[in-house]
Design an enzyme around this catalytic site. Sequence first.
Site, PDB file in Angstrom:
ATOM      1  N   CYS A 381      -2.670  -0.730  -1.303  1.00 54.39           N
ATOM      2  CA  CYS A 381      -1.257  -0.402  -1.495  1.00 54.39           C
ATOM      3  C   CYS A 381      -0.582  -1.455  -2.381  1.00 54.39           C
ATOM      4  O   CYS A 381      -0.817  -1.464  -3.579  1.00 54.39           O
ATOM      5  CB  CYS A 381      -0.559  -0.207  -0.156  1.00 54.39           C
ATOM      6  N   HIS A 507      -3.712   3.647   2.315  1.00 50.85           N
ATOM      7  CA  HIS A 507      -4.123   2.722   3.379  1.00 50.85           C
ATOM      8  C   HIS A 507      -5.387   3.219   4.080  1.00 50.85           C
ATOM      9  O   HIS A 507      -5.298   3.848   5.132  1.00 50.85           O
ATOM     10  CB  HIS A 507      -2.996   2.581   4.409  1.00 50.85           C
ATOM     11  N   GLU A 509      -7.393   1.642   5.832  1.00 50.04           N
ATOM     12  CA  GLU A 509      -7.624   0.993   7.125  1.00 50.04           C
ATOM     13  C   GLU A 509      -7.247   1.880   8.303  1.00 50.04           C
ATOM     14  O   GLU A 509      -7.750   1.690   9.412  1.00 50.04           O
ATOM     15  CB  GLU A 509      -6.876  -0.349   7.199  1.00 50.04           C
TER      16      GLU A 509
HETATM   17  N1  GLN Z   1       6.179  -2.350  -1.492  1.00 49.66           N
HETATM   18  C1  GLN Z   1       5.302  -1.418  -2.109  1.00 49.66           C
HETATM   19  C2  GLN Z   1       5.928  -0.034  -2.204  1.00 49.66           C
HETATM   20  O1  GLN Z   1       6.855   0.258  -1.523  1.00 49.66           O
HETATM   21  C3  GLN Z   1       3.960  -1.356  -1.393  1.00 49.66           C
HETATM   22  C4  GLN Z   1       4.061  -0.817  -0.010  1.00 49.66           C
HETATM   23  C5  GLN Z   1       2.830  -1.103   0.827  1.00 49.66           C
HETATM   24  O2  GLN Z   1       2.033  -1.951   0.490  1.00 49.66           O
HETATM   25  N2  GLN Z   1       2.680  -0.426   1.947  1.00 49.66           N
HETATM   26  O3  GLN Z   1       5.457   0.780  -2.968  1.00 49.66           O
END
Ligand code: GLN
Length: 530
Positions: A381, A507, A509
């Site tokens: 992410c 994600h 995970e």
């Molecule tokens: N801050 C980033 C976004 O909003 C990444 C978010 C995250 O890593 N879950 O896109």
Amino acid sequence: MKYIFVTGGVVSSLGKGLAGASLGTLLEHRGLRVTLQKLDPYLNVDPGTMNPLQHGEVYVLADGAETDLDLGHYERFTKCVLTRENNLTSGQVYETVLSNERRGDYLGKTVQVIPHITDEIKRRIRSFEKVGNADILITEIGGTTGDIEGLPFLEAIRQFILQVGPENAIIIHVTLVPFIKAAGELKTKPTQQSVAKLREIGLQPQVLLCRTEKPLETEVREKLSLYCNVPVNAVIEARDVDNSIYEFPLMLQAEGLDEKVCKLLHLDTPPADMESWKKIVRSIVNPSRRVKIAVVGKYVELQDAYKSIYEALCHAGGANDCGVDLVIVDAEEIEAEGAEKHLKGVSGILVPGGFGDRGTEGKIAAARYARENSIPYFGICLGMQIASIEFARNVCGLAGANSTEFDQETPHPVIALLDEQKKVTGKGGSMRLGSWPALLKTQSLAHAIYGHTEIAERHRHRYEFNSDYREQMEAKGLVFSGTSPDGTLVEIIELKDHPWYVAVQFHPEFLSKPNASHPLFRDFIRASIG
Ligand code: GLN
């Protein structure tokens, strides 16, 4: 349907979630279909807007619900597929009751905690009956008995048990039996008092799950039994596990917990065959080699902030017969002292998700260090956004490239908001959330790892890769190996001339289990060992 309520006494952080999840494992291995639910007494509608340092990680479900991290334990320990119904907060209960009131549903009546709030809680507990995919619901009540805010939930449970009968619903009270060094003994008084608190409001636990550092001798068990009005064979010892949380179900089985629960609920099932689970535990606990993996983040003080990442790495270790030694690196320290000092000697570098600009330059330095030194890099992410910024700046020569999350004025917004996100003003539940499909490029590393071209992974972010920069970055060797099915959104990037450099906008995970390690984590560890 049968109901098991898990309450907690004495102190928080006793591992109620793990206890519920572990009981879920045992009951599934007895052939029962289990689902798990968490009731959180706080007033936030969901934890999506809470700071990870306060609350731990936000666990995202397939349907996009942002939930408590205990739901991660539930999904990892059992086969259940959870939805937003499985995590209820006081905020949601009040939101529903108040909107009913505004609609005029209670016309003429005074709206009160009893019966209106408690009825709504009971309705949400009951809702699983209609879905019909479980024989047993395990409901964990967040917080500790004695908390004022937990009272409506406990009252609702009292009413609920009265309605369905004691052969259909039981309470397991998870409690602490502390060892007092000066006296050289285990103390039962805190447990007596927390059970007394429950009995005051009409709840009698049927099972005591005693968290303890030392074995519970017969004498202690008898005392707890006498004072807490629980049969002595329902006083269950839950010692701190030595090596892995996945040992917990085995420990509870040895104490006869699942047997006892099935008797109380009149469930006639064969004992749980835990052989396959034992095998998984052995692979996690006794690996024949070890590997050092750096996790470069900013919520480093709290174990729980990256819970699912750490668990997924542990599963991947098990799948590779390899123990994973985590090197938790504070990105701000890299900013102050350079990447080399903190990352020298690690075999793989992972940059997890995150929000806000604190520490981002340190993460960018970590991604650069991994790229230039051919160390396996796994970006998740924010970790993908960081990798994109690093590549834009240092390979494509786009000075000042950044995400507009961190620098609104950047000359090269390689990570930016889509138009539809620009219109969003509220923070709660407004990101790209939940499971989204993606297509993989054939012949890419991602394709080789997954073994097929269509995937679905869980998301939680607001910002996206800016496709205006695709062509020039591709020309310099960045591979866009996964995109949304219509090709517009970048989901996976990788590097051509690097042993293992994969970064994903989602994600992974959240989909890893001890018995089914996520392919990306598994391959990241394999490459790091290599
Ligand atoms: N801050 C980033 C976004 O909003 C990444 C978010 C995250 O890593 N879950 O896109």
